[in-house]
Design a protein around this motif. Structure first.
Motif, PDB file in Angstrom:
ATOM      1  N   UNK A  38       0.862  -1.180   0.000  1.00  0.00           N
ATOM      2  CA  UNK A  38       0.000   0.000   0.000  1.00  0.00           C
ATOM      3  C   UNK A  38       0.899   1.231   0.000  1.00  0.00           C
ATOM      4  N   UNK A  39       0.674   2.114  -0.981  1.00  0.00           N
ATOM      5  CA  UNK A  39       1.459   3.339  -1.101  1.00  0.00           C
ATOM      6  C   UNK A  39       0.658   4.508  -0.540  1.00  0.00           C
ATOM      7  N   UNK A  71      -3.312   5.697  -1.418  1.00  0.00           N
ATOM      8  CA  UNK A  71      -4.016   6.535  -0.441  1.00  0.00           C
ATOM      9  C   UNK A  71      -3.245   7.846  -0.335  1.00  0.00           C
ATOM     10  N   UNK A  72      -3.976   8.966  -0.232  1.00  0.00           N
ATOM     11  CA  UNK A  72      -3.313  10.259  -0.074  1.00  0.00           C
ATOM     12  C   UNK A  72      -3.877  10.975   1.146  1.00  0.00           C
ATOM     13  N   UNK A  73      -2.998  11.605   1.903  1.00  0.00           N
ATOM     14  CA  UNK A  73      -3.388  12.497   2.994  1.00  0.00           C
ATOM     15  C   UNK A  73      -2.857  13.866   2.620  1.00  0.00           C
ATOM     16  N   UNK A  80      -5.482  24.446   8.180  1.00  0.00           N
ATOM     17  CA  UNK A  80      -5.840  23.809   6.913  1.00  0.00           C
ATOM     18  C   UNK A  80      -6.514  22.468   7.201  1.00  0.00           C
ATOM     19  N   UNK A  81      -7.427  22.085   6.323  1.00  0.00           N
ATOM     20  CA  UNK A  81      -8.089  20.790   6.459  1.00  0.00           C
ATOM     21  C   UNK A  81      -7.167  19.655   6.039  1.00  0.00           C
ATOM     22  N   UNK A  82      -7.386  18.474   6.618  1.00  0.00           N
ATOM     23  CA  UNK A  82      -6.656  17.267   6.230  1.00  0.00           C
ATOM     24  C   UNK A  82      -7.646  16.290   5.614  1.00  0.00           C
ATOM     25  N   UNK A  83      -7.417  15.920   4.358  1.00  0.00           N
ATOM     26  CA  UNK A  83      -8.292  14.998   3.636  1.00  0.00           C
ATOM     27  C   UNK A  83      -7.580  13.673   3.426  1.00  0.00           C
ATOM     28  N   UNK A  84      -8.281  12.593   3.735  1.00  0.00           N
ATOM     29  CA  UNK A  84      -7.772  11.229   3.519  1.00  0.00           C
ATOM     30  C   UNK A  84      -8.576  10.628   2.377  1.00  0.00           C
ATOM     31  N   UNK A  85      -7.902  10.331   1.254  1.00  0.00           N
ATOM     32  CA  UNK A  85      -8.591   9.977   0.019  1.00  0.00           C
ATOM     33  C   UNK A  85      -7.964   8.746  -0.631  1.00  0.00           C
ATOM     34  N   UNK A  86      -8.782   8.045  -1.414  1.00  0.00           N
ATOM     35  CA  UNK A  86      -8.311   6.882  -2.175  1.00  0.00           C
ATOM     36  C   UNK A  86      -9.174   6.736  -3.417  1.00  0.00           C
ATOM     37  N   UNK A  87      -8.694   5.927  -4.348  1.00  0.00           N
ATOM     38  CA  UNK A  87      -9.469   5.639  -5.553  1.00  0.00           C
ATOM     39  C   UNK A  87     -10.666   4.767  -5.164  1.00  0.00           C
ATOM     40  N   UNK A  88     -11.855   5.036  -5.740  1.00  0.00           N
ATOM     41  CA  UNK A  88     -13.037   4.234  -5.365  1.00  0.00           C
ATOM     42  C   UNK A  88     -12.885   2.747  -5.630  1.00  0.00           C
ATOM     43  N   UNK A 146      -6.091  -4.451   2.518  1.00  0.00           N
ATOM     44  CA  UNK A 146      -4.868  -3.759   2.931  1.00  0.00           C
ATOM     45  C   UNK A 146      -5.043  -2.250   2.886  1.00  0.00           C
ATOM     46  N   UNK A 147      -5.683  -1.751   1.831  1.00  0.00           N
ATOM     47  CA  UNK A 147      -5.920  -0.310   1.709  1.00  0.00           C
ATOM     48  C   UNK A 147      -6.868   0.156   2.805  1.00  0.00           C
ATOM     49  N   UNK A 148      -7.923  -0.612   3.045  1.00  0.00           N
ATOM     50  CA  UNK A 148      -8.875  -0.249   4.103  1.00  0.00           C
ATOM     51  C   UNK A 148      -8.194  -0.206   5.456  1.00  0.00           C
ATOM     52  N   UNK A 149      -7.272  -1.143   5.705  1.00  0.00           N
ATOM     53  CA  UNK A 149      -6.564  -1.163   6.988  1.00  0.00           C
ATOM     54  C   UNK A 149      -5.738   0.100   7.174  1.00  0.00           C
ATOM     55  N   UNK A 150      -5.064   0.552   6.106  1.00  0.00           N
ATOM     56  CA  UNK A 150      -4.253   1.772   6.188  1.00  0.00           C
ATOM     57  C   UNK A 150      -5.145   2.994   6.393  1.00  0.00           C
ATOM     58  N   UNK A 151      -6.249   3.071   5.657  1.00  0.00           N
ATOM     59  CA  UNK A 151      -7.174   4.200   5.796  1.00  0.00           C
ATOM     60  C   UNK A 151      -7.706   4.278   7.223  1.00  0.00           C
ATOM     61  N   UNK A 152      -8.154   3.143   7.755  1.00  0.00           N
ATOM     62  CA  UNK A 152      -8.704   3.133   9.110  1.00  0.00           C
ATOM     63  C   UNK A 152      -7.648   3.525  10.139  1.00  0.00           C
TER      64      UNK A 152
END
Length: 295
Positions: free
Chosen positions: A93-94, A140-142, A259-267, A274-280
């Protein structure tokens, strides 16, 4: 058609050069050039041509790009469907995140996460920032803004506060500014890289416009070091500066940028375990540290 060659072609099409494509793919310029030549030989046509500002796609190249991007989307959906059926989060996961947040905030929390998810290999991408999810530079991007032109999903997970700080030695020699007119008696450390911190740099320059600019730095780490050395006052992320007892906040109630912090990923990626684990994980860290991040 060789999918590996197609991925190389898409990278060249996106970046407009063999060198930039090689950086994205973590390979060499000759390897990229060789793969494009091999793909052109397979298809019996030229796909790229040299232009004044780099490489341009030929008509056949533009047609292939449309199909290659469709292939990439299909491959991503297939990966998601297969991985979602598994019971354990695994894979690479990047995560694209600013260098300051990565080193001063997230890194100390990672050991526990990685022990709990030993099948996940996490790649922290701080440069270029922000990385593109559409071009698969990150999963995933923050970042301090929402999805923009990319088709991403996610939410705002917090706010990031910035204030002005000085060293205690610097503050001992003169009164710190309380009003904007007081800045003419002070030295400041400004932003050398106005592009990556455009909004923050403008805010800092406006507030401190009457001060003397002692120096400019391109990284938050160098600005922090300059402040601690007593060179002057600088805008710093509150969660960074508050960790140092030798620093004091300047006019804390009046001079603060948030500034706001947005946590985003491709739908198509968010349901990968693995991506969900990193996001959570990142979202939970932000919830725990909400007050600290805001300053």
């Amino acid at each position: 058609m060789d999918w590996d060659l197609c991925k190389t072609f898409v990278a060249v099409a996106d970046t407009g050069s063999f060198t930039a494509a090689a950086r994205r793919l973590h390979t060499s310029h000759p390897t990229v050039s060789r793969k494009i030549a091999a793909l052109e030989a397979q298809l019996g046509t030229r796909l790229v041509a040299r232009a004044a500002d780099g490489l341009a796609l030929t008509a056949d190249g533009r047609t292939l790009r449309e199909h290659a991007e469709a292939m990439a989307a299909a491959a991503l959906r297939a990966e998601t469907a297969v991985a979602a059926g598994g019971h354990k989060a695994r894979g690479i996961v990047k995560l694209s995140i600013g260098a300051t947040l990565a080193s001063h905030w997230l890194m100390p929390r990672l050991p526990a996460f990685l022990r709990a998810h030993d099948h996940i290999q996490l790649e922290i991408i701080t440069h270029p920032f922000p990385a593109s999810v559409r071009r698969r530079e990150a999963d995933v991007v923050l970042r301090p803004f929402d999805s923009g032109e990319e088709n991403l999903v996610g939410r705002k997970i917090g706010r990031l506060g910035t204030g002005f700080y000085a060293s205690r030695d610097y503050a001992a020699g003169r009164p710190l500014p309380e009003r904007r007119g007081d800045w003419k008696e002070h030295s400041v450390i400004g932003f050398a890289d106005q592009t990556s911190n455009a909004q923050l740099a403008r805010w800092s320059d406006v507030v401190t416009r009457q001060a003397r600019v002692a120096m400019r730095c391109s990284s938050q780490g160098d600005m922090l070091a300059a402040v601690r050395a007593g060179i002057g006052i600088s805008a710093l992320s509150c969660f960074v500066a508050e960790a140092y007892s030798d620093l004091v906040r300047v006019a804390p109630q009046k001079l603060a940028s948030v500034a706001d912090l947005w946590l985003l990923a491709h739908p198509d990626l968010v349901e990968l375990p693995a991506v969900r684990a990193v996001i959570d994980f990142v979202a939970e860290c932000a919830r725990t540290d909400r007050a600290r991040l805001r300053g």
